[in-house]
Write a protein that holds these residues in place. Structure first.
Motif, PDB file in Angstrom:
ATOM      1  N   GLU A   1       0.824  -1.207   0.000  1.00 55.90           N
ATOM      2  CA  GLU A   1       0.000   0.000   0.000  1.00 55.90           C
ATOM      3  C   GLU A   1       0.862   1.262   0.000  1.00 55.90           C
ATOM      4  O   GLU A   1       0.534   2.250  -0.666  1.00 55.90           O
ATOM      5  N   THR A   2       1.975   1.218   0.730  1.00 54.25           N
ATOM      6  CA  THR A   2       2.907   2.355   0.733  1.00 54.25           C
ATOM      7  C   THR A   2       3.509   2.544  -0.658  1.00 54.25           C
ATOM      8  O   THR A   2       3.579   3.669  -1.164  1.00 54.25           O
ATOM      9  N   GLU A   3       3.936   1.448  -1.268  1.00 49.52           N
ATOM     10  CA  GLU A   3       4.499   1.531  -2.619  1.00 49.52           C
ATOM     11  C   GLU A   3       3.462   2.000  -3.629  1.00 49.52           C
ATOM     12  O   GLU A   3       3.768   2.758  -4.540  1.00 49.52           O
TER      13      GLU A   3
ATOM     14  N   VAL B   1       5.397   7.916 -18.376  1.00 49.85           N
ATOM     15  CA  VAL B   1       4.008   7.845 -17.911  1.00 49.85           C
ATOM     16  C   VAL B   1       3.482   6.418 -18.077  1.00 49.85           C
ATOM     17  O   VAL B   1       2.847   5.861 -17.166  1.00 49.85           O
ATOM     18  N   GLU B   2       3.736   5.809 -19.229  1.00 50.79           N
ATOM     19  CA  GLU B   2       3.279   4.437 -19.464  1.00 50.79           C
ATOM     20  C   GLU B   2       3.910   3.470 -18.470  1.00 50.79           C
ATOM     21  O   GLU B   2       3.241   2.572 -17.955  1.00 50.79           O
ATOM     22  N   ARG B   3       5.186   3.664 -18.180  1.00 54.81           N
ATOM     23  CA  ARG B   3       5.878   2.808 -17.208  1.00 54.81           C
ATOM     24  C   ARG B   3       5.271   2.998 -15.816  1.00 54.81           C
ATOM     25  O   ARG B   3       5.028   2.034 -15.097  1.00 54.81           O
ATOM     26  N   ALA B   4       4.992   4.235 -15.441  1.00 57.00           N
ATOM     27  CA  ALA B   4       4.402   4.505 -14.128  1.00 57.00           C
ATOM     28  C   ALA B   4       3.004   3.883 -14.028  1.00 57.00           C
ATOM     29  O   ALA B   4       2.635   3.339 -12.983  1.00 57.00           O
ATOM     30  N   ARG B   5       2.238   3.931 -15.109  1.00 59.03           N
ATOM     31  CA  ARG B   5       0.916   3.285 -15.117  1.00 59.03           C
ATOM     32  C   ARG B   5       1.059   1.773 -14.942  1.00 59.03           C
ATOM     33  O   ARG B   5       0.288   1.134 -14.217  1.00 59.03           O
ATOM     34  N   GLY B   6       2.032   1.210 -15.614  1.00 64.06           N
ATOM     35  CA  GLY B   6       2.292  -0.222 -15.461  1.00 64.06           C
ATOM     36  C   GLY B   6       2.710  -0.579 -14.048  1.00 64.06           C
ATOM     37  O   GLY B   6       2.298  -1.620 -13.514  1.00 64.06           O
ATOM     38  N   ASP B   7       3.520   0.268 -13.417  1.00 72.34           N
ATOM     39  CA  ASP B   7       3.926   0.027 -12.029  1.00 72.34           C
ATOM     40  C   ASP B   7       2.717   0.032 -11.103  1.00 72.34           C
ATOM     41  O   ASP B   7       2.581  -0.842 -10.245  1.00 72.34           O
ATOM     42  N   VAL B   8       1.838   1.010 -11.275  1.00 68.51           N
ATOM     43  CA  VAL B   8       0.628   1.088 -10.447  1.00 68.51           C
ATOM     44  C   VAL B   8      -0.219  -0.161 -10.654  1.00 68.51           C
ATOM     45  O   VAL B   8      -0.692  -0.775  -9.689  1.00 68.51           O
ATOM     46  N   ALA B   9      -0.414  -0.568 -11.894  1.00 67.55           N
ATOM     47  CA  ALA B   9      -1.232  -1.752 -12.179  1.00 67.55           C
ATOM     48  C   ALA B   9      -0.609  -3.014 -11.567  1.00 67.55           C
ATOM     49  O   ALA B   9      -1.330  -3.855 -11.015  1.00 67.55           O
ATOM     50  N   ALA B  10       0.711  -3.136 -11.631  1.00 65.17           N
ATOM     51  CA  ALA B  10       1.378  -4.316 -11.074  1.00 65.17           C
ATOM     52  C   ALA B  10       1.226  -4.375  -9.560  1.00 65.17           C
ATOM     53  O   ALA B  10       0.959  -5.441  -8.995  1.00 65.17           O
ATOM     54  N   ILE B  11       1.369  -3.247  -8.902  1.00 62.34           N
ATOM     55  CA  ILE B  11       1.220  -3.224  -7.443  1.00 62.34           C
ATOM     56  C   ILE B  11      -0.229  -3.530  -7.062  1.00 62.34           C
ATOM     57  O   ILE B  11      -0.485  -4.272  -6.103  1.00 62.34           O
ATOM     58  N   GLU B  12      -1.178  -3.015  -7.820  1.00 69.05           N
ATOM     59  CA  GLU B  12      -2.591  -3.321  -7.547  1.00 69.05           C
ATOM     60  C   GLU B  12      -2.865  -4.816  -7.701  1.00 69.05           C
ATOM     61  O   GLU B  12      -3.601  -5.408  -6.910  1.00 69.05           O
ATOM     62  N   ARG B  13      -2.257  -5.437  -8.729  1.00 71.38           N
ATOM     63  CA  ARG B  13      -2.424  -6.896  -8.900  1.00 71.38           C
ATOM     64  C   ARG B  13      -1.848  -7.647  -7.709  1.00 71.38           C
ATOM     65  O   ARG B  13      -2.445  -8.614  -7.227  1.00 71.38           O
TER      66      ARG B  13
ATOM     67  N   LEU C   1      -1.562  -6.576  -4.665  1.00 70.09           N
ATOM     68  CA  LEU C   1      -2.473  -6.389  -3.530  1.00 70.09           C
ATOM     69  C   LEU C   1      -3.690  -7.294  -3.641  1.00 70.09           C
ATOM     70  O   LEU C   1      -4.185  -7.813  -2.628  1.00 70.09           O
ATOM     71  N   GLU C   2      -4.199  -7.492  -4.852  1.00 73.18           N
ATOM     72  CA  GLU C   2      -5.350  -8.360  -5.045  1.00 73.18           C
ATOM     73  C   GLU C   2      -5.025  -9.803  -4.699  1.00 73.18           C
ATOM     74  O   GLU C   2      -5.907 -10.564  -4.280  1.00 73.18           O
TER      75      GLU C   2
ATOM     76  N   LEU D   1      -3.155 -10.845  -2.269  1.00 70.23           N
ATOM     77  CA  LEU D   1      -3.075 -11.052  -0.831  1.00 70.23           C
ATOM     78  C   LEU D   1      -4.447 -11.386  -0.268  1.00 70.23           C
ATOM     79  O   LEU D   1      -5.461 -10.912  -0.789  1.00 70.23           O
ATOM     80  N   PRO D   2      -4.479 -12.149   0.802  1.00 69.84           N
ATOM     81  CA  PRO D   2      -5.779 -12.418   1.432  1.00 69.84           C
ATOM     82  C   PRO D   2      -6.380 -11.123   1.959  1.00 69.84           C
ATOM     83  O   PRO D   2      -5.663 -10.167   2.283  1.00 69.84           O
ATOM     84  N   ALA D   3      -7.695 -11.103   2.075  1.00 70.89           N
ATOM     85  CA  ALA D   3      -8.393  -9.903   2.569  1.00 70.89           C
ATOM     86  C   ALA D   3      -7.918  -9.598   3.986  1.00 70.89           C
ATOM     87  O   ALA D   3      -7.696 -10.520   4.778  1.00 70.89           O
ATOM     88  N   PRO D   4      -7.766  -8.309   4.317  1.00 67.91           N
ATOM     89  CA  PRO D   4      -7.314  -7.968   5.668  1.00 67.91           C
ATOM     90  C   PRO D   4      -8.362  -8.369   6.705  1.00 67.91           C
ATOM     91  O   PRO D   4      -9.553  -8.323   6.437  1.00 67.91           O
ATOM     92  N   ARG D   5      -7.871  -8.737   7.898  1.00 70.04           N
ATOM     93  CA  ARG D   5      -8.790  -9.168   8.966  1.00 70.04           C
ATOM     94  C   ARG D   5      -8.721  -8.225  10.119  1.00 70.04           C
ATOM     95  O   ARG D   5      -7.837  -7.601  10.433  1.00 70.04           O
TER      96      ARG D   5
END
Length: 179
Positions: free
Chosen positions: A112-114, A158-170, A172-173, A175-179
């Motif tokens: 989330e920080t990244e 910009v395209e690379r930064a968009r790819g970085d955001v998408a990769a980090i979001e993937r 995060l998905e 990971l198990p849901a937070p408890r």
């Protein structure tokens, strides 16, 4: 004893001890990420494969005193201080539920920080890129090629930064849901 004679004597001792002489290592096996000369009984059942062709460089590290394992199969044991300090475990050990949940929370916090940082970088780049019309620098006023090169570079960033955001979001998905 003269110097040349001493060198000759040292060279012959080194050859007798095997220093500087090449020797065959026998069959090299790859078992996952481990390379070994001694795969144990039924290596094929463990997923081990014979390494054929190419060169393989083996770098041996120091072993702890009293470790009876061969140098090519040294692994940290669960009871060794280095294994427990680093969290290293052999393949048969399982992590407790509470410890795994703590690891998942830590991983989620790091991601989330990244993600926040990556989104900030993306926002800054998009402002600078200005939808393909970045503000001209003083050095680019009469040089269309220089302006075009900088615009293309900004677009790639910009395209690379968009790819970085998408990769980090993937990530995060996954990971198990937070408890």
């Amino acid at each position: 004893m003269s110097f040349p004679l001493l060198l000759s004597w040292l060279a012959s001792v080194a050859v007798m001890l095997g220093v500087g002489s090449a020797h065959a290592q026998g069959t090299i096996w790859r078992c996952g990420n481990e390379y070994t000369n001694h795969p144990g009984p039924q290596p094929e059942a463990r997923g081990c494969r014979v390494v054929e062709g190419g060169n393989l460089t083996v770098v041996e590290s120091g072993r702890a005193a009293g470790n009876a394992a061969s140098p090519s199969t040294v692994r940290p044991s669960a009871s060794s201080p280095s294994a427990s300090a680093t969290g290293a475990r052999n393949g048969n050990e399982r992590v407790g539920r509470a410890e795994q949940q703590a690891r998942d929370r830590d991983a989620r916090l790091i991601l989330e920080t990244e993600l926040r940082r990556a989104r900030e970088r993306l926002a800054e780049l998009e402002v600078e890129y200005n939808q393909g019309q970045p503000v001209r620098l003083s050095s680019e006023r009469g040089d269309e090629a220089r302006y075009r090169d900088r615009t293309d570079e900004l677009q790639r960033r910009v395209e690379r930064a968009r790819g970085d955001v998408a990769a980090i979001e993937r990530e995060l998905e996954r990971l198990p849901a937070p408890r």
